[in-house]
Write an enzyme that holds these catalytic residues in place. Structure first.
Site, short mmCIF file in Angstrom:
data_model
loop_
_atom_site.label_atom_id
_atom_site.label_comp_id
_atom_site.label_asym_id
_atom_site.label_seq_id
_atom_site.Cartn_x
_atom_site.Cartn_y
_atom_site.Cartn_z
N TYR A 151 0.76 -1.18 0.05
CA TYR A 151 -0.04 -0.07 0.07
C TYR A 151 0.81 1.29 -0.09
O TYR A 151 2.08 1.14 0.54
CB TYR A 151 -0.73 -0.08 1.21
CG TYR A 151 -0.25 -0.39 2.60
CD1 TYR A 151 0.22 0.81 3.31
CD2 TYR A 151 -0.26 -1.52 3.08
CE1 TYR A 151 0.86 0.63 4.45
CE2 TYR A 151 0.26 -1.76 4.24
CZ TYR A 151 0.98 -0.91 4.90
OH TYR A 151 1.70 -1.05 6.09
N ASP A 210 3.10 -3.60 22.46
CA ASP A 210 3.63 -4.77 22.27
C ASP A 210 4.36 -5.46 23.61
O ASP A 210 4.14 -6.49 23.74
CB ASP A 210 4.65 -5.32 21.22
CG ASP A 210 4.04 -5.24 19.85
OD1 ASP A 210 2.53 -5.38 19.78
OD2 ASP A 210 4.55 -4.93 18.72
#
Length: 207
Positions: free
Chosen positions: A56, A134
């Site tokens: 993208y 994370d």
């Protein structure tokens, strides 16, 4: 400090991150390096046997971000090992991939790769220490929600601290409780999506 968080391990010693037998490869190329149809502002997803490809535009359309995820036994920790272009192109063989997809994989001259690991349920903190992103709830990239969860964490954490400026530790625990169910759900959904993306044989054809 991510899936390898030493802060998390010091707070609550746990089992190490679990390797998921896949490697993610990432590269950026100038938009002009690819066919014009791939410059449109949309996410493109190609699915194959034991692998998939996503690309993208980024930076206002100036660059194309390319991510290839393949089954692999390479399991070194870290986020940015160098990868050889020929190696990733071999994973997208002519007999199983469209030539257009191979052209995209062949475009970058430099790749970085990292092995995919995950940990269990979201972890909290202790005292004046908390975790987000994370470090708190590492998840596989198959929903592309890891960064989004960290942004949500930050917003909830800021609101919690603002509501309890006289007792930061209490605010941190409130933040952790508020995020636990949401992040655990996204971890689970990403894991399930990974199983769908990683199918081979008849299951891949049905998918």
């Amino acid at each position: 400090d991510g899936v390898w968080s030493p802060v998390r391990d010091r707070l609550r010693p746990q089992s190490p991150p679990k390797f998921r037998h896949r490697t993610a490869w990432r590269a950026f190329v100038p938009a002009t390096a690819l066919d014009e149809r791939w410059r449109a502002p949309m996410v493109n997803l190609w699915m194959g046997m034991d692998s998939h490809l996503v690309h993208y535009p980024i930076k206002g359309g100036a660059l194309i971000n390319i991510v290839a995820i393949v089954d692999d036994e390479w399991s070194e920790p870290g986020w940015s090992a160098s990868g050889e272009p020929a190696e990733v192109l071999r994973r997208f063989a002519r007999w199983s991939w469209a030539e257009a997809a191979r052209d995209i994989v062949a475009a970058p001259q430099r790749w970085q790769k990292w092995a995919l690991f995950e940990r269990g349920k979201p972890a909290g903190g202790s005292g004046a220490v908390t975790l987000l992103g994370d470090a708190a709830h590492p998840m596989l990239p198959f929903l592309a929600q890891g960064g989004a969860m960290a942004i949500e964490d930050a917003a909830v954490l800021a609101a919690s601290l603002a509501d309890s400026d006289t007792n930061p530790a209490k605010a941190l625990r409130a933040y952790e409780r508020a995020r636990r169910s949401r992040t655990a759900k996204v971890q689970k959904l990403a894991r399930r999506q990974g199983r769908i993306y990683g199918q081979s044989g008849p299951e891949a054809v049905i998918r």
